[in-house]
Design a protein around this motif. Sequence first.
Motif, PDB file in Angstrom:
ATOM      1  N   SER A  44       0.829  -1.201   0.000  1.00  0.00           N
ATOM      2  CA  SER A  44       0.000   0.000   0.000  1.00  0.00           C
ATOM      3  C   SER A  44       0.867   1.256   0.000  1.00  0.00           C
ATOM      4  O   SER A  44       1.660   1.474   0.919  1.00  0.00           O
ATOM      5  N   THR A  45       0.691   2.075  -1.025  1.00  0.00           N
ATOM      6  CA  THR A  45       1.436   3.338  -1.068  1.00  0.00           C
ATOM      7  C   THR A  45       0.905   4.313  -0.021  1.00  0.00           C
ATOM      8  O   THR A  45       1.651   5.154   0.486  1.00  0.00           O
ATOM      9  N   GLY A  46      -0.393   4.189   0.311  1.00  0.00           N
ATOM     10  CA  GLY A  46      -0.984   5.063   1.324  1.00  0.00           C
ATOM     11  C   GLY A  46      -0.361   4.826   2.687  1.00  0.00           C
ATOM     12  O   GLY A  46       0.006   5.773   3.390  1.00  0.00           O
ATOM     13  N   ILE A  47      -0.240   3.556   3.081  1.00  0.00           N
ATOM     14  CA  ILE A  47       0.381   3.225   4.367  1.00  0.00           C
ATOM     15  C   ILE A  47       1.848   3.637   4.343  1.00  0.00           C
ATOM     16  O   ILE A  47       2.370   4.163   5.330  1.00  0.00           O
ATOM     17  N   MET A  48       2.497   3.393   3.224  1.00  0.00           N
ATOM     18  CA  MET A  48       3.908   3.754   3.098  1.00  0.00           C
ATOM     19  C   MET A  48       4.101   5.248   3.344  1.00  0.00           C
ATOM     20  O   MET A  48       5.026   5.668   4.052  1.00  0.00           O
ATOM     21  N   LYS A  49       3.225   6.060   2.787  1.00  0.00           N
ATOM     22  CA  LYS A  49       3.334   7.514   2.935  1.00  0.00           C
ATOM     23  C   LYS A  49       3.125   7.936   4.383  1.00  0.00           C
ATOM     24  O   LYS A  49       3.891   8.753   4.924  1.00  0.00           O
ATOM     25  N   ASP A  50       2.098   7.377   5.042  1.00  0.00           N
ATOM     26  CA  ASP A  50       1.821   7.739   6.437  1.00  0.00           C
ATOM     27  C   ASP A  50       2.938   7.300   7.367  1.00  0.00           C
ATOM     28  O   ASP A  50       3.365   8.050   8.245  1.00  0.00           O
ATOM     29  N   VAL A  51       3.403   6.065   7.183  1.00  0.00           N
ATOM     30  CA  VAL A  51       4.471   5.548   8.046  1.00  0.00           C
ATOM     31  C   VAL A  51       5.751   6.338   7.815  1.00  0.00           C
ATOM     32  O   VAL A  51       6.496   6.628   8.750  1.00  0.00           O
ATOM     33  N   ASN A  52       6.018   6.699   6.578  1.00  0.00           N
ATOM     34  CA  ASN A  52       7.209   7.480   6.263  1.00  0.00           C
ATOM     35  C   ASN A  52       7.196   8.821   6.979  1.00  0.00           C
ATOM     36  O   ASN A  52       8.229   9.320   7.427  1.00  0.00           O
ATOM     37  N   SER A  53       6.003   9.404   7.108  1.00  0.00           N
ATOM     38  CA  SER A  53       5.867  10.667   7.816  1.00  0.00           C
ATOM     39  C   SER A  53       6.034  10.476   9.322  1.00  0.00           C
ATOM     40  O   SER A  53       6.731  11.235   9.992  1.00  0.00           O
ATOM     41  N   LEU A  54       5.417   9.411   9.852  1.00  0.00           N
ATOM     42  CA  LEU A  54       5.431   9.190  11.295  1.00  0.00           C
ATOM     43  C   LEU A  54       6.785   8.753  11.826  1.00  0.00           C
ATOM     44  O   LEU A  54       7.158   9.085  12.954  1.00  0.00           O
ATOM     45  N   VAL A  55       7.519   7.984  11.033  1.00  0.00           N
ATOM     46  CA  VAL A  55       8.799   7.465  11.517  1.00  0.00           C
ATOM     47  C   VAL A  55       9.807   8.595  11.717  1.00  0.00           C
ATOM     48  O   VAL A  55      10.806   8.436  12.422  1.00  0.00           O
ATOM     49  N   ARG A  56       9.555   9.735  11.118  1.00  0.00           N
ATOM     50  CA  ARG A  56      10.457  10.873  11.273  1.00  0.00           C
ATOM     51  C   ARG A  56      10.150  11.706  12.505  1.00  0.00           C
ATOM     52  O   ARG A  56      10.879  12.648  12.815  1.00  0.00           O
ATOM     53  N   LEU A  57       9.060  11.391  13.187  1.00  0.00           N
ATOM     54  CA  LEU A  57       8.740  12.112  14.419  1.00  0.00           C
ATOM     55  C   LEU A  57       9.733  11.721  15.507  1.00  0.00           C
ATOM     56  O   LEU A  57       9.873  10.539  15.816  1.00  0.00           O
ATOM     57  N   PRO A  58      10.399  12.683  16.120  1.00  0.00           N
ATOM     58  CA  PRO A  58      11.328  12.346  17.203  1.00  0.00           C
ATOM     59  C   PRO A  58      10.652  11.545  18.316  1.00  0.00           C
ATOM     60  O   PRO A  58      11.270  10.685  18.938  1.00  0.00           O
ATOM     61  N   GLU A  59       9.357  11.826  18.558  1.00  0.00           N
ATOM     62  CA  GLU A  59       8.650  11.143  19.641  1.00  0.00           C
ATOM     63  C   GLU A  59       8.452   9.656  19.372  1.00  0.00           C
ATOM     64  O   GLU A  59       8.299   8.865  20.307  1.00  0.00           O
ATOM     65  N   LEU A  60       8.423   9.261  18.102  1.00  0.00           N
ATOM     66  CA  LEU A  60       8.015   7.899  17.750  1.00  0.00           C
ATOM     67  C   LEU A  60       9.053   7.117  16.958  1.00  0.00           C
ATOM     68  O   LEU A  60       8.781   5.983  16.554  1.00  0.00           O
ATOM     69  N   THR A  61      10.221   7.690  16.748  1.00  0.00           N
ATOM     70  CA  THR A  61      11.181   7.097  15.821  1.00  0.00           C
ATOM     71  C   THR A  61      11.422   5.610  16.057  1.00  0.00           C
ATOM     72  O   THR A  61      11.334   4.793  15.143  1.00  0.00           O
ATOM     73  N   GLY A  62      11.732   5.221  17.298  1.00  0.00           N
ATOM     74  CA  GLY A  62      12.091   3.830  17.592  1.00  0.00           C
ATOM     75  C   GLY A  62      11.008   2.829  17.268  1.00  0.00           C
ATOM     76  O   GLY A  62      11.215   1.887  16.483  1.00  0.00           O
ATOM     77  N   THR A  63       9.832   3.021  17.862  1.00  0.00           N
ATOM     78  CA  THR A  63       8.752   2.054  17.662  1.00  0.00           C
ATOM     79  C   THR A  63       8.177   2.109  16.260  1.00  0.00           C
ATOM     80  O   THR A  63       7.700   1.104  15.740  1.00  0.00           O
ATOM     81  N   MET A  64       8.226   3.268  15.608  1.00  0.00           N
ATOM     82  CA  MET A  64       7.742   3.347  14.235  1.00  0.00           C
ATOM     83  C   MET A  64       8.681   2.623  13.285  1.00  0.00           C
ATOM     84  O   MET A  64       8.250   2.043  12.286  1.00  0.00           O
ATOM     85  N   ARG A  65       9.967   2.609  13.581  1.00  0.00           N
ATOM     86  CA  ARG A  65      10.898   1.820  12.770  1.00  0.00           C
ATOM     87  C   ARG A  65      10.570   0.328  12.907  1.00  0.00           C
ATOM     88  O   ARG A  65      10.620  -0.427  11.939  1.00  0.00           O
ATOM     89  N   GLU A  66      10.214  -0.074  14.130  1.00  0.00           N
ATOM     90  CA  GLU A  66       9.845  -1.470  14.359  1.00  0.00           C
ATOM     91  C   GLU A  66       8.565  -1.813  13.599  1.00  0.00           C
ATOM     92  O   GLU A  66       8.455  -2.886  12.986  1.00  0.00           O
ATOM     93  N   LEU A  67       7.586  -0.912  13.634  1.00  0.00           N
ATOM     94  CA  LEU A  67       6.345  -1.129  12.900  1.00  0.00           C
ATOM     95  C   LEU A  67       6.622  -1.201  11.404  1.00  0.00           C
ATOM     96  O   LEU A  67       6.067  -2.053  10.697  1.00  0.00           O
TER      97      LEU A  67
END
Length: 227
Positions: free
Chosen positions: A117-140
């Motif tokens: 899904s390109t939609g999920i890819m776009k959202d996750v790409n945005s979220l993984v750059r958040l300093p607050e969420l970097t670690g767990t978003m990389r795992e997701l």
Amino acid sequence: METIRGLLWKPTPEEQKRKCNALVRQNVRKLDRDIQGLKMTEQKTKNLILQSSKRAQRNPSMAKQANQEVRIFARELIRVRKQSGRLQTSKAQLNSVQMQVNEAFSVRKIEGSIKASTGIMKDVNSLVRLPELTGTMRELSSELMKAGIIEEMVDDTLMDTEGLDEDEEAEEEVDKVLSDILKDRLPASKAKEEELPSVAQPEEEEEEDDQAEMLAQMRGRLEALKS
């Protein structure tokens, strides 16, 4: 033994789905805590604005300094609100990711295959750059790639925080905030920083120290959220 088992055994789609959902919920809880903390900081900042305004009215000789503090606290309030808005947007994106992930697994269950899904890819790409969420978003991101929902690991370059610390907020925005909080008590003229009196009244020094400490704590909270 566990390493060999991990290489040979692959999780079922249902297990992958549960893990992805658990990671999303973990991030949502983190954002909820941060948002709640910012709400408390916002209320404290409003109180500091009111206190400084009252001090300016009580002691005309301290009016310039108190009015300058009012504007400093107003700028901090703007920063807090922008940070809170950014986290609210991120939470909405996370909820969207969870719905799209569950939908992808449902399609896989029905059709026996899954499409990236390109939609999920776009959202996750945005979220993984958040300093607050970097670690767990990389795992997701890793789990979504294993499940075939996204095609590659997302970029972990930290996002621009829009110069919340470096850029001076527009004076019009500060005026709007103060007008909303102080109503008819809005100072008639702006207190410029260079016009600060050199000597503070003794009876005001303790209150000023408390306000300075509170301002430092608020800035520390914002830095902690972005680091």
